[in-house]
Design a protein around this motif. Structure first.
Motif, PDB file in Angstrom:
ATOM      1  N   GLN A 119       0.831  -1.202   0.000  1.00 19.78           N
ATOM      2  CA  GLN A 119       0.000   0.000   0.000  1.00 19.78           C
ATOM      3  C   GLN A 119       0.871   1.260   0.000  1.00 19.78           C
ATOM      4  O   GLN A 119       0.587   2.216  -0.715  1.00 19.78           O
ATOM      5  CB  GLN A 119      -0.949  -0.001   1.203  1.00 19.78           C
ATOM      6  CG  GLN A 119      -1.911  -1.180   1.238  1.00 19.78           C
ATOM      7  CD  GLN A 119      -2.740  -1.301  -0.024  1.00 19.78           C
ATOM      8  OE1 GLN A 119      -3.306  -0.338  -0.498  1.00 19.78           O
ATOM      9  NE2 GLN A 119      -2.803  -2.502  -0.575  1.00 19.78           N
ATOM     10  N   GLU A 120       1.929   1.255   0.788  1.00 17.84           N
ATOM     11  CA  GLU A 120       2.840   2.397   0.850  1.00 17.84           C
ATOM     12  C   GLU A 120       3.573   2.590  -0.479  1.00 17.84           C
ATOM     13  O   GLU A 120       3.746   3.718  -0.940  1.00 17.84           O
ATOM     14  CB  GLU A 120       3.845   2.214   1.983  1.00 17.84           C
ATOM     15  CG  GLU A 120       3.224   2.286   3.352  1.00 17.84           C
ATOM     16  CD  GLU A 120       4.199   1.903   4.464  1.00 17.84           C
ATOM     17  OE1 GLU A 120       5.382   1.612   4.172  1.00 17.84           O
ATOM     18  OE2 GLU A 120       3.775   1.899   5.621  1.00 17.84           O
ATOM     19  N   PHE A 121       4.003   1.482  -1.076  1.00 11.05           N
ATOM     20  CA  PHE A 121       4.706   1.585  -2.357  1.00 11.05           C
ATOM     21  C   PHE A 121       3.778   2.143  -3.427  1.00 11.05           C
ATOM     22  O   PHE A 121       4.147   3.061  -4.170  1.00 11.05           O
ATOM     23  CB  PHE A 121       5.275   0.227  -2.786  1.00 11.05           C
ATOM     24  CG  PHE A 121       5.845   0.242  -4.175  1.00 11.05           C
ATOM     25  CD1 PHE A 121       6.968   1.004  -4.461  1.00 11.05           C
ATOM     26  CD2 PHE A 121       5.248  -0.468  -5.195  1.00 11.05           C
ATOM     27  CE1 PHE A 121       7.494   1.055  -5.751  1.00 11.05           C
ATOM     28  CE2 PHE A 121       5.764  -0.429  -6.479  1.00 11.05           C
ATOM     29  CZ  PHE A 121       6.879   0.328  -6.762  1.00 11.05           C
ATOM     30  N   LEU A 122       2.567   1.610  -3.504  1.00 13.17           N
ATOM     31  CA  LEU A 122       1.624   2.093  -4.509  1.00 13.17           C
ATOM     32  C   LEU A 122       1.317   3.574  -4.307  1.00 13.17           C
ATOM     33  O   LEU A 122       1.209   4.328  -5.278  1.00 13.17           O
ATOM     34  CB  LEU A 122       0.332   1.274  -4.463  1.00 13.17           C
ATOM     35  CG  LEU A 122       0.462  -0.192  -4.897  1.00 13.17           C
ATOM     36  CD1 LEU A 122      -0.858  -0.926  -4.686  1.00 13.17           C
ATOM     37  CD2 LEU A 122       0.932  -0.301  -6.341  1.00 13.17           C
ATOM     38  N   ALA A 123       1.205   3.994  -3.070  1.00 14.81           N
ATOM     39  CA  ALA A 123       0.915   5.400  -2.766  1.00 14.81           C
ATOM     40  C   ALA A 123       2.082   6.313  -3.145  1.00 14.81           C
ATOM     41  O   ALA A 123       1.882   7.510  -3.413  1.00 14.81           O
ATOM     42  CB  ALA A 123       0.573   5.560  -1.292  1.00 14.81           C
ATOM     43  N   SER A 124       3.295   5.772  -3.183  1.00 18.70           N
ATOM     44  CA  SER A 124       4.472   6.589  -3.486  1.00 18.70           C
ATOM     45  C   SER A 124       4.700   6.764  -4.984  1.00 18.70           C
ATOM     46  O   SER A 124       5.556   7.548  -5.387  1.00 18.70           O
ATOM     47  CB  SER A 124       5.722   5.964  -2.861  1.00 18.70           C
ATOM     48  OG  SER A 124       6.081   4.786  -3.553  1.00 18.70           O
ATOM     49  N   ARG A 125       3.932   6.055  -5.785  1.00 20.07           N
ATOM     50  CA  ARG A 125       4.106   6.131  -7.240  1.00 20.07           C
ATOM     51  C   ARG A 125       3.271   7.266  -7.821  1.00 20.07           C
ATOM     52  O   ARG A 125       2.279   7.677  -7.254  1.00 20.07           O
ATOM     53  CB  ARG A 125       3.689   4.803  -7.898  1.00 20.07           C
ATOM     54  CG  ARG A 125       4.564   3.644  -7.436  1.00 20.07           C
ATOM     55  CD  ARG A 125       4.355   2.412  -8.290  1.00 20.07           C
ATOM     56  NE  ARG A 125       5.109   2.599  -9.528  1.00 20.07           N
ATOM     57  CZ  ARG A 125       4.584   2.471 -10.734  1.00 20.07           C
ATOM     58  NH1 ARG A 125       3.321   2.163 -10.890  1.00 20.07           N
ATOM     59  NH2 ARG A 125       5.324   2.667 -11.805  1.00 20.07           N
ATOM     60  N   GLY A 126       3.693   7.756  -8.971  1.00 20.40           N
ATOM     61  CA  GLY A 126       2.920   8.768  -9.671  1.00 20.40           C
ATOM     62  C   GLY A 126       3.583  10.137  -9.656  1.00 20.40           C
ATOM     63  O   GLY A 126       4.656  10.315  -9.085  1.00 20.40           O
ATOM     64  N   PRO A 127       2.926  11.088 -10.292  1.00 21.49           N
ATOM     65  CA  PRO A 127       3.494  12.436 -10.408  1.00 21.49           C
ATOM     66  C   PRO A 127       3.746  13.081  -9.049  1.00 21.49           C
ATOM     67  O   PRO A 127       3.016  12.827  -8.083  1.00 21.49           O
ATOM     68  CB  PRO A 127       2.408  13.211 -11.171  1.00 21.49           C
ATOM     69  CG  PRO A 127       1.582  12.171 -11.844  1.00 21.49           C
ATOM     70  CD  PRO A 127       1.639  10.968 -10.967  1.00 21.49           C
ATOM     71  N   VAL A 128       4.784  13.898  -9.006  1.00 23.28           N
ATOM     72  CA  VAL A 128       5.151  14.633  -7.788  1.00 23.28           C
ATOM     73  C   VAL A 128       5.431  16.086  -8.163  1.00 23.28           C
ATOM     74  O   VAL A 128       5.565  16.424  -9.333  1.00 23.28           O
ATOM     75  CB  VAL A 128       6.386  14.013  -7.096  1.00 23.28           C
ATOM     76  CG1 VAL A 128       6.080  12.626  -6.565  1.00 23.28           C
ATOM     77  CG2 VAL A 128       7.575  13.976  -8.026  1.00 23.28           C
TER      78      VAL A 128
END
Length: 115
Positions: free
Chosen positions: A82-91
């Protein structure tokens, strides 16, 4: 007694899957820490996505199996995934780069293992 045995085997399987996920994530983080972008998908770059797709797909597959097992055991979803998935994507444009983020993840995982 048979149900208890089945649940124990299922829990052992869960632990094995979680160890496999953690090992695969650590391998991917090491590659990212060495300078290869794409794992966190911060740039939404098509070429980077293609390059890391097999790694991300493998993590997703293992994570799905873990969550199914955890559901059968009435446990919450696998927190690391869950933490890894949440850390992905635009920043934001001033966010740290993926290699530094990967190093921070590796440090955190190492501390969790030894601390």
């Amino acid at each position: 007694m048979a149900k208890a045995d089945r649940l124990e085997r299922l829990d052992v399987r869960r632990l094995e899957l979680e160890a496999g996920y953690t090992a695969a994530l650590i391998d991917a983080l090491r590659v990212t820490a060495s300078g290869r972008w794409g794992l966190f998908d911060h740039n939404a770059d098509r070429w980077s996505r293609q390059a890391v797709a097999p790694i991300v797909d493998n993590l997703a597959e293992i994570g799905h199996a873990i969550d199914q097992t955890r559901e059968q055991l009435r446990l919450p979803p696998f927190e690391l995934q869950q933490e890894f998935l949440a850390s992905r994507g635009p920043v934001a444009s001033d966010a740290i780069g993926e290699p530094k983020q990967a190093l921070a993840w590796l440090d955190r995982l190492d501390r969790g293992k030894t601390g």
